[in-house]
Design a protein around this motif. Structure first.
Motif, PDB file in Angstrom:
ATOM      1  N   ARG A  21       7.776  28.633  78.274  1.00 30.78           N
ATOM      2  CA  ARG A  21       8.115  28.678  79.707  1.00 30.78           C
ATOM      3  C   ARG A  21       8.877  30.149  80.114  1.00 30.78           C
ATOM      4  O   ARG A  21       8.386  31.101  81.050  1.00 30.78           O
ATOM      5  N   ARG A  22       9.874  30.430  79.164  1.00 32.99           N
ATOM      6  CA  ARG A  22      10.228  31.436  78.997  1.00 32.99           C
ATOM      7  C   ARG A  22       9.913  32.995  78.712  1.00 32.99           C
ATOM      8  O   ARG A  22      10.213  33.604  78.386  1.00 32.99           O
ATOM      9  N   GLY A  23       8.712  32.282  78.079  1.00 28.95           N
ATOM     10  CA  GLY A  23       7.684  33.735  77.804  1.00 28.95           C
ATOM     11  C   GLY A  23       7.864  34.087  76.007  1.00 28.95           C
ATOM     12  O   GLY A  23       7.594  35.371  76.139  1.00 28.95           O
ATOM     13  N   LEU A  24       8.495  33.678  75.369  1.00 31.22           N
ATOM     14  CA  LEU A  24       8.413  34.277  73.633  1.00 31.22           C
ATOM     15  C   LEU A  24       7.619  33.772  73.438  1.00 31.22           C
ATOM     16  O   LEU A  24       6.679  33.212  73.707  1.00 31.22           O
ATOM     17  N   THR A  25       7.468  34.181  72.268  1.00 24.61           N
ATOM     18  CA  THR A  25       5.917  34.708  71.981  1.00 24.61           C
ATOM     19  C   THR A  25       6.032  33.343  70.966  1.00 24.61           C
ATOM     20  O   THR A  25       6.589  32.797  70.712  1.00 24.61           O
ATOM     21  N   LYS A  26       4.254  33.170  70.606  1.00 22.15           N
ATOM     22  CA  LYS A  26       3.556  32.276  69.497  1.00 22.15           C
ATOM     23  C   LYS A  26       4.584  32.081  68.555  1.00 22.15           C
ATOM     24  O   LYS A  26       5.122  31.118  68.036  1.00 22.15           O
ATOM     25  N   ASP A  27       5.019  32.721  67.818  1.00 22.76           N
ATOM     26  CA  ASP A  27       5.616  33.123  66.319  1.00 22.76           C
ATOM     27  C   ASP A  27       7.278  33.196  66.765  1.00 22.76           C
ATOM     28  O   ASP A  27       7.502  31.886  65.922  1.00 22.76           O
ATOM     29  N   PHE A  28       8.323  33.439  67.037  1.00 25.11           N
ATOM     30  CA  PHE A  28       9.177  32.625  67.298  1.00 25.11           C
ATOM     31  C   PHE A  28       9.157  31.793  68.106  1.00 25.11           C
ATOM     32  O   PHE A  28      10.261  30.920  67.446  1.00 25.11           O
ATOM     33  N   VAL A  29       8.254  30.501  68.743  1.00 28.30           N
ATOM     34  CA  VAL A  29       8.005  29.717  69.133  1.00 28.30           C
ATOM     35  C   VAL A  29       7.911  28.242  68.245  1.00 28.30           C
ATOM     36  O   VAL A  29       8.767  27.745  67.838  1.00 28.30           O
ATOM     37  N   LYS A  30       6.982  29.093  67.133  1.00 27.76           N
ATOM     38  CA  LYS A  30       6.896  28.093  66.051  1.00 27.76           C
ATOM     39  C   LYS A  30       7.965  28.205  64.868  1.00 27.76           C
ATOM     40  O   LYS A  30       7.747  27.416  64.713  1.00 27.76           O
ATOM     41  N   THR A  31       8.864  29.359  64.818  1.00 26.11           N
ATOM     42  CA  THR A  31       9.275  29.505  63.840  1.00 26.11           C
ATOM     43  C   THR A  31      10.392  28.500  63.983  1.00 26.11           C
ATOM     44  O   THR A  31      11.542  27.632  63.819  1.00 26.11           O
ATOM     45  N   VAL A  32      10.933  28.625  65.910  1.00 27.04           N
ATOM     46  CA  VAL A  32      12.309  27.288  66.159  1.00 27.04           C
ATOM     47  C   VAL A  32      11.738  25.984  66.469  1.00 27.04           C
ATOM     48  O   VAL A  32      11.840  24.869  65.638  1.00 27.04           O
ATOM     49  N   THR A  33      10.327  25.454  66.025  1.00 34.49           N
ATOM     50  CA  THR A  33       9.541  24.472  66.845  1.00 34.49           C
ATOM     51  C   THR A  33       9.714  23.497  64.598  1.00 34.49           C
ATOM     52  O   THR A  33      10.590  22.476  65.608  1.00 34.49           O
ATOM     53  N   ILE A  34       9.279  24.455  64.075  1.00 33.82           N
ATOM     54  CA  ILE A  34       9.386  24.437  62.793  1.00 33.82           C
ATOM     55  C   ILE A  34      10.754  23.819  62.381  1.00 33.82           C
ATOM     56  O   ILE A  34      11.043  21.984  61.314  1.00 33.82           O
ATOM     57  N   GLY A  35      11.963  24.759  62.356  1.00 38.02           N
ATOM     58  CA  GLY A  35      13.330  24.316  62.292  1.00 38.02           C
ATOM     59  C   GLY A  35      13.799  22.850  62.655  1.00 38.02           C
ATOM     60  O   GLY A  35      14.085  21.777  62.299  1.00 38.02           O
ATOM     61  N   ILE A  36      12.932  22.568  64.580  1.00 38.19           N
ATOM     62  CA  ILE A  36      13.552  21.463  64.727  1.00 38.19           C
ATOM     63  C   ILE A  36      12.804  20.216  64.156  1.00 38.19           C
ATOM     64  O   ILE A  36      13.727  18.935  64.218  1.00 38.19           O
ATOM     65  N   TYR A  37      12.399  21.108  63.816  1.00 36.16           N
ATOM     66  CA  TYR A  37      10.841  19.466  63.514  1.00 36.16           C
ATOM     67  C   TYR A  37      11.434  19.023  62.139  1.00 36.16           C
ATOM     68  O   TYR A  37      11.540  17.759  62.459  1.00 36.16           O
ATOM     69  N   GLU A  38      11.878  19.336  61.510  1.00 37.39           N
ATOM     70  CA  GLU A  38      11.859  19.052  59.982  1.00 37.39           C
ATOM     71  C   GLU A  38      13.584  18.669  60.083  1.00 37.39           C
ATOM     72  O   GLU A  38      13.906  17.215  59.569  1.00 37.39           O
ATOM     73  N   ALA A  39      14.441  18.932  61.470  1.00 37.78           N
ATOM     74  CA  ALA A  39      15.710  18.369  60.867  1.00 37.78           C
ATOM     75  C   ALA A  39      15.601  17.161  61.777  1.00 37.78           C
ATOM     76  O   ALA A  39      16.137  15.579  61.657  1.00 37.78           O
TER      77      ALA A  39
END
Lengths: 110, 145
Positions: free
Chosen positions: B31-49
């Motif tokens: 929603r904030r317009g961040l790139t797919k790569d950035f979103v993927k990076t953050v969500t991988i970290g969160i999901y693992e945790a």
């Protein structure tokens, strides 16, 4: 190749509804460990796995994967199918083992 | 854009709901317009945790805050703690239960994946609980052009 093209082969059955059959299959990734999938699979890839639990769809959704193929004819419960329909990520199943699945997919794609 | 801050509760062994924080954060980052790569990076970290809290701990919380410069994510659980943090950070090292492995987790790649995707990671642990903080830097390149 699109998910539709995979279904033209007799070895694959569609378990979900028809949403997402138009997804482009950009590559394939085979693994039964979700951390490996998460760390390594590319966007638009199709996952081949025997891991039949709901988290497979969660990971596929996070990575914007095109499709999930369950190999070895594993049992897929209704919860997984309804999650797949909700997310629009189609799920297919084949009786083939993972290696044979990949070999056939390679033929379909060429 | 306005700052975002949300707290989530994570239950022990609730594998079916693991991924909720990651998927809601993914939605907000998009929603904030961040790139797919950035979103993927953050969500991988969160999901693992999230998975770690579900399969290893007695349950806990996660706070996600997003401003124009950073995504900060803090997971806190209620124990039993990580016996040896160095081992836990070694790829392939795992203390996961049969239950976790049956569900496709426990390959010993969670913390190494988190370390590799985040810009900063801080992990502290005692018997009372483990705190994991990860930080992701947002730059001009993080936004879709």
């Amino acid at each position: 190749m699109r998910v539709n093209n995979i279904l033209t082969n007799i070895n694959f059955e569609l378990l979900s509804n028809e949403s997402g059959l138009n997804h482009e299959v950009k590559s394939f990734f085979a693994s039964d460990l979700l951390s490996h999938v998460m760390g390594n699979a590319a966007e638009g890839s199709t996952l081949i796995t025997v891991l039949n639990n709901i988290n497979v769809l969660g990971v596929a959704s996070l990575l914007d994967m095109s499709c999930v193929i369950f190999s070895h004819g594993v049992k897929v419960n209704d919860e997984i199918i309804s999650k797949s329909n909700e997310l629009g990520i189609p799920i297919l199943r084949t009786k083939l083992n993972t290696v044979s699945t990949i070999l056939i997919l390679d033929k379909i794609g060429s | 854009m306005e700052n975002y801050c949300k707290e989530f509760k994570i239950q022990k062994n609730d594998i079916g709901n693991a991924g909720t924080v990651a998927s809601l954060t993914k939605r907000e980052l998009k929603r904030r317009g961040l790139t797919k790569d950035f979103v993927k990076t953050v969500t991988i970290g969160i999901y693992e945790a999230e998975i770690n809290v579900v399969i290893h701990s007695y349950g806990g919380t996660c706070v996600v805050s997003i401003d124009d410069e950073f995504v900060n994510v803090t997971f806190k659980d209620n124990g039993p703690g990580i016996e040896c943090i160095d081992s836990a950070l070694t790829p392939g090292f795992s203390t996961a239960s049969h239950y976790a492995i049956e569900n496709g987790f426990g390959a010993g790649m969670g913390l190494p994946n988190i370390k590799s995707v985040s810009d900063e990671m801080e992990l502290t642990s005692s018997k009372e609980g483990t705190t994991l903080h990860m930080k992701f830097n947002i730059s001009g390149d993080s936004y879709e052009s």
